[in-house]
Design a protein around this motif. Sequence first.
Motif, PDB file in Angstrom:
ATOM      1  N   THR A  42      -5.993  63.306   3.583  1.00 22.83           N
ATOM      2  CA  THR A  42      -6.316  61.930   3.928  1.00 22.83           C
ATOM      3  C   THR A  42      -6.072  61.015   2.729  1.00 22.83           C
ATOM      4  OG1 THR A  42      -8.073  62.829   5.266  1.00 22.83           O
ATOM      5  CG2 THR A  42      -8.080  60.456   4.942  1.00 22.83           C
ATOM      6  N   SER A  43      -5.306  59.937   2.922  1.00 20.36           N
ATOM      7  CA  SER A  43      -5.152  58.980   1.825  1.00 20.36           C
ATOM      8  C   SER A  43      -6.052  57.788   2.116  1.00 20.36           C
ATOM      9  CB  SER A  43      -3.698  58.531   1.705  1.00 20.36           C
ATOM     10  OG  SER A  43      -3.316  57.883   2.881  1.00 20.36           O
ATOM     11  N   TYR A  44      -6.420  57.074   1.099  1.00 22.82           N
ATOM     12  CA  TYR A  44      -7.428  56.026   1.255  1.00 22.82           C
ATOM     13  C   TYR A  44      -6.876  54.690   0.825  1.00 22.82           C
ATOM     14  CZ  TYR A  44     -10.623  59.696   2.306  1.00 22.82           C
ATOM     15  OH  TYR A  44     -11.232  60.737   2.922  1.00 22.82           O
ATOM     16  N   GLU A  45      -6.359  53.960   1.781  1.00 26.55           N
ATOM     17  CA  GLU A  45      -5.766  52.679   1.462  1.00 26.55           C
ATOM     18  C   GLU A  45      -6.825  51.675   1.031  1.00 26.55           C
ATOM     19  OE1 GLU A  45      -2.699  52.612   1.198  1.00 26.55           O
ATOM     20  OE2 GLU A  45      -2.317  54.518   2.187  1.00 26.55           O
ATOM     21  N   GLN A  46      -8.023  51.818   1.580  1.00 29.95           N
ATOM     22  CA  GLN A  46      -9.044  50.797   1.317  1.00 29.95           C
ATOM     23  C   GLN A  46      -9.479  50.775  -0.153  1.00 29.95           C
ATOM     24  OE1 GLN A  46      -9.508  53.661   2.919  1.00 29.95           O
ATOM     25  NE2 GLN A  46     -11.647  54.186   3.195  1.00 29.95           N
ATOM     26  N   ASN A  96     -16.063  57.693 -11.383  1.00 28.34           N
ATOM     27  CA  ASN A  96     -15.267  56.558 -11.850  1.00 28.34           C
ATOM     28  C   ASN A  96     -13.777  56.808 -11.987  1.00 28.34           C
ATOM     29  OD1 ASN A  96     -17.454  54.715 -12.127  1.00 28.34           O
ATOM     30  ND2 ASN A  96     -18.117  55.946 -13.874  1.00 28.34           N
ATOM     31  N   LEU A  97     -13.365  58.056 -11.952  1.00 25.37           N
ATOM     32  CA  LEU A  97     -11.929  58.315 -12.056  1.00 25.37           C
ATOM     33  C   LEU A  97     -11.331  58.204 -10.653  1.00 25.37           C
ATOM     34  CD1 LEU A  97      -9.974  59.132 -14.397  1.00 25.37           C
ATOM     35  CD2 LEU A  97     -10.157  61.468 -13.564  1.00 25.37           C
ATOM     36  N   ARG A  98     -11.347  56.987 -10.135  1.00 25.93           N
ATOM     37  CA  ARG A  98     -11.085  56.800  -8.714  1.00 25.93           C
ATOM     38  C   ARG A  98      -9.680  57.184  -8.273  1.00 25.93           C
ATOM     39  NH1 ARG A  98     -13.707  51.546  -6.294  1.00 25.93           N
ATOM     40  NH2 ARG A  98     -12.132  50.549  -7.572  1.00 25.93           N
ATOM     41  N   PRO A  99      -8.671  56.930  -9.083  1.00 22.64           N
ATOM     42  CA  PRO A  99      -7.335  57.341  -8.630  1.00 22.64           C
ATOM     43  C   PRO A  99      -7.231  58.837  -8.346  1.00 22.64           C
ATOM     44  CG  PRO A  99      -7.174  55.903 -10.532  1.00 22.64           C
ATOM     45  CD  PRO A  99      -8.632  56.224 -10.360  1.00 22.64           C
ATOM     46  N   VAL A 100      -8.111  59.620  -8.941  1.00 24.63           N
ATOM     47  CA  VAL A 100      -8.054  61.065  -8.711  1.00 24.63           C
ATOM     48  C   VAL A 100      -9.163  61.528  -7.765  1.00 24.63           C
ATOM     49  CG1 VAL A 100      -8.092  63.327  -9.817  1.00 24.63           C
ATOM     50  CG2 VAL A 100      -7.052  61.383 -10.998  1.00 24.63           C
ATOM     51  N   THR A 101     -10.391  61.042  -8.004  1.00 29.24           N
ATOM     52  CA  THR A 101     -11.538  61.571  -7.263  1.00 29.24           C
ATOM     53  C   THR A 101     -11.959  60.681  -6.105  1.00 29.24           C
ATOM     54  OG1 THR A 101     -13.165  60.409  -8.605  1.00 29.24           O
ATOM     55  CG2 THR A 101     -12.443  62.559  -9.403  1.00 29.24           C
ATOM     56  N   ARG A 146      -7.540  50.427  -2.612  1.00 28.36           N
ATOM     57  CA  ARG A 146      -6.647  49.462  -3.264  1.00 28.36           C
ATOM     58  C   ARG A 146      -6.265  49.912  -4.678  1.00 28.36           C
ATOM     59  NH1 ARG A 146     -10.177  44.560  -2.932  1.00 28.36           N
ATOM     60  NH2 ARG A 146     -11.691  46.098  -2.282  1.00 28.36           N
ATOM     61  N   THR A 147      -6.135  51.173  -4.856  1.00 27.34           N
ATOM     62  CA  THR A 147      -5.692  51.655  -6.168  1.00 27.34           C
ATOM     63  C   THR A 147      -4.290  52.232  -6.033  1.00 27.34           C
ATOM     64  OG1 THR A 147      -6.836  53.702  -5.653  1.00 27.34           O
ATOM     65  CG2 THR A 147      -7.932  52.199  -7.156  1.00 27.34           C
ATOM     66  N   GLY A 148      -3.540  51.682  -5.082  1.00 32.78           N
ATOM     67  CA  GLY A 148      -2.211  52.238  -4.845  1.00 32.78           C
ATOM     68  C   GLY A 148      -2.327  53.456  -3.970  1.00 32.78           C
ATOM     69  N   SER A 149      -1.222  54.022  -3.641  1.00 38.58           N
ATOM     70  CA  SER A 149      -1.284  55.190  -2.769  1.00 38.58           C
ATOM     71  C   SER A 149      -1.695  56.403  -3.598  1.00 38.58           C
ATOM     72  CB  SER A 149       0.078  55.434  -2.119  1.00 38.58           C
ATOM     73  OG  SER A 149       1.013  55.785  -3.110  1.00 38.58           O
ATOM     74  N   ILE A 150      -2.676  57.118  -3.061  1.00 38.94           N
ATOM     75  CA  ILE A 150      -3.145  58.306  -3.758  1.00 38.94           C
ATOM     76  C   ILE A 150      -2.348  59.498  -3.261  1.00 38.94           C
ATOM     77  CG2 ILE A 150      -5.128  59.844  -4.041  1.00 38.94           C
ATOM     78  CD1 ILE A 150      -6.835  57.264  -3.678  1.00 38.94           C
ATOM     79  N   PRO A 151      -1.777  60.247  -4.172  1.00 38.32           N
ATOM     80  CA  PRO A 151      -0.985  61.378  -3.696  1.00 38.32           C
ATOM     81  C   PRO A 151      -1.873  62.410  -3.008  1.00 38.32           C
ATOM     82  CG  PRO A 151      -1.273  61.494  -6.065  1.00 38.32           C
ATOM     83  CD  PRO A 151      -1.841  60.181  -5.631  1.00 38.32           C
ATOM     84  N   THR A 152      -1.382  62.977  -1.943  1.00 35.65           N
ATOM     85  CA  THR A 152      -2.096  64.074  -1.307  1.00 35.65           C
ATOM     86  C   THR A 152      -1.215  65.319  -1.425  1.00 35.65           C
ATOM     87  OG1 THR A 152      -1.116  63.496   0.798  1.00 35.65           O
ATOM     88  CG2 THR A 152      -3.316  62.628   0.346  1.00 35.65           C
ATOM     89  N   PHE A 153      -1.880  66.450  -1.517  1.00 34.05           N
ATOM     90  CA  PHE A 153      -1.135  67.687  -1.764  1.00 34.05           C
ATOM     91  C   PHE A 153      -1.081  68.568  -0.533  1.00 34.05           C
ATOM     92  CE2 PHE A 153      -2.823  66.119  -5.742  1.00 34.05           C
ATOM     93  CZ  PHE A 153      -1.716  66.159  -6.568  1.00 34.05           C
TER      94      PHE A 153
END
Lengths: 253, 351
Positions: B102-106, B166-171, B108-115
Amino acid sequence: MNASNSANREDYILQTVEVSKYFGAVAAVDGLSIAIPRKGVTSIVGPNGSGKSTLINLLSGILPLDEGMVIIDGLGLRVVHAHETPDHSITRTFQEVRLFNQISVMDNILVVLTTRGFWPSLFERSKRRHREQAQEILEKVGMWEKRDSLAMDLSYGQRKLLEIGRAMALNVNIYLLDEPFAGLFPQMLERVKDILKDMRDEGKTIIFVSHNMDIVREMADHLIVLEDGKFLLSGEVENVLNQPQVIAAYLGT
Amino acid sequence: MLSKPPGLRQILELFRNPRGAVSPSRGNIELWANIVILAAAAVFMLVKGATFAVTLGTVFAIWAMLTVSLNLVVGFSGLLSIGHIGFFGLGAYSVAILTSTTSYEQLRTGSIPTFGWPFFAALPVAVVVAGLVALVVGIAFNRFRDDIYVLVSFGFAIIAFNVFLNLRPVTRGAFGIHDVARPQIGSWVLDSELELMLLALVLLAIVVGISWFIVSSSFGRVLTAIREDEQVAEVFGYHVTHYKLAVWVISAMMAGLAGGMFASWTTFIDPNSFILLESVLLVSIVILGGLATIWGSLLGALAFVLLEEGMRFLPGLPQEYVGQARQVVLGVALVLLMLFRPQGLLGRFRL
């Protein structure tokens, strides 16, 4: 350094060269140079605060050297790492007995005997060879019946004996014993004496700190006297003890 | 007294010699702890039925992996760490990040890669990540001992929580990660509670097996010696820092394994599962069950899970107070135990 300078270096198994240790501004050991003969029993004496225990701590790597060098069997070291002292064939006991309290008497000995190294020790269960060696040592120090007790539940004398047994288990050449006779009842005292005499007869080098001059006379061949962290005198026991300055100032007998 | 670790053997002994249980002896507390906790578990499961028992089993297995692994560090090696939950979290986040699709557009940190990795590929990574972080942290911690160790491990738990948050782009921060993959072997997806419980119990068995292998070896004996007197162990030729580091890393890897299992079981994780309080609870359970005994840690985890789940059904206790009441009960139990039995229920060692 007395008559010892004329002797061959090979005769000394352990030497210190200008060794110093400071606690704050106080020099507990102050430019100390001593030499301990390979053969026989050497006793280190001196009044309280003369640096005897500090010297043992420096030789066993418990405390780092601030200055100087230790020469162990011809190998000069400016840094003595505690975990490397068995490789230099040195082990020790402590003035205030330090056992592995909350494990059994047997385990206190086994921990010294068992195989070293991560993988070998991880894949090693109790080996019969080690158990037999441990039994031999525990019988020697008269603690076999107590093998399953926790070390913390032993009496003071038993703890002292177990500590000596643990040192014996390492089977090295040089034994540094800090006050091995202090606080023992006569029976225990005789036992410790006998153990040390046996070790001496096996050719081990024994260095012990003591305040009891009768025991020093009986047990030691060589004597080193320290004062204020400095070297004062050394030599054969009777020669040193008969020096007027020793008699007057430190020993009182 | 240094008897064999108590357990089933003592319970069997009770049947052979019923009077032994009431005669005063030092093993009695251990025996009764075993009986009461195991009986409570049995009664609970009978009353609440199979579905509940299965959930309880999974929760128990995850907690027990944590308590058994923590006991390696605290009980057998004498390093009082309250940062264990951090490694649990690392394992959970590793599995969650690697398996979630699941990616989380809301955000707003850009597209988060999913594996979209399968669970069983992500789980070893979780273990390795926890191990590597433990290695780095352990090298830094190795200079500390005793009280200071408690403080720095406390620091680690706080840092880990804040990284998760706080490491939102990853977590993905407080939003958490949804849709963590369920374990899959071939086309067999383990998505029923029963299957998950069985997997959790298998992982627990692995953790217990490895722990037992370590503590019963010569290596384990050296660990206990280091716990008793580090300096003396050093004088007898053991490079103490290496031993402490090794057991620390192994323990953290086990916690990482538990974390991976946890993430897949809940399928959703957020930082609130990895707060410091959980770490403190863990240490309490380890001490309660008894230091330096694997069986004690298992029993402690069981007692805790029973307490936690059982209090839901206490008449007159509103649901919203269950969480706090649980902490109060555990706190009181710990105080009483420290007063009257400092080695814990089945302990072999006092702090």
